[in-house]
Design a protein around this motif. Structure first.
Motif: not given
Length: 142
Positions: A25-32, A8-12, A18-20
């Protein structure tokens, strides 16, 4: 399914368009939306296709020799028709080079088989896309 199989991932939303995404595991990835240099969701799908197979192929070949070049290019055509928006003609292309030597010769020899095995059996991303998996979308209270 067990907890070991769940991914799973959570998208905010961080701002308009723009989203993260955050993994467990706490890794993040920004996208838009593609209005700047951030990846779009479609580009992330292409990266996931290439990245999944790249990991498999790298593990199989680099135990014999360290590559001197390793590039994976993933392409697809975005179309919109009566089936909705989607990608067609997905292609994953490997350009891998190894130095001279016996281990490198072995790595070069197994490269095509490693790519095929990843595509046909190992890469969860490409297997999911090719086989097709229903996606459900629901709304819950925030």
């Amino acid at each position: 399914m067990t907890d070991d199989s769940l991914r799973s991932v959570t998208v905010e939303r961080t701002s308009t368009g723009h989203f993260t995404a955050t993994n467990t595991r706490g890794g993040t990835l920004s996208f838009g939306t593609g209005s700047d240099s951030e990846f779009t969701p479609v580009e992330l799908l292409l990266a996931a296709l290439g990245g999944c197979t790249a990991v498999d192929v790298d593990i199989a070949t680099s135990r014999h020799a360290e590559p001197t070049g390793f590039t994976v290019t993933v392409t697809g055509n975005k179309v919109s028709d009566d089936q909705g928006s989607r990608l067609t003609d997905l292609a994953v292309t490997f350009a891998v080079a190894f130095p001279d030597g016996e281990g490198a010769d072995r790595a070069r020899a197994i490269l095509p088989r490693a790519v095929k095995t990843s595509h046909d059996r190992l890469c969860t991303v490409s297997r999911t896309v090719e086989i097709g998996t229903p996606v459900t979308a629901t709304v819950t209270d925030a």
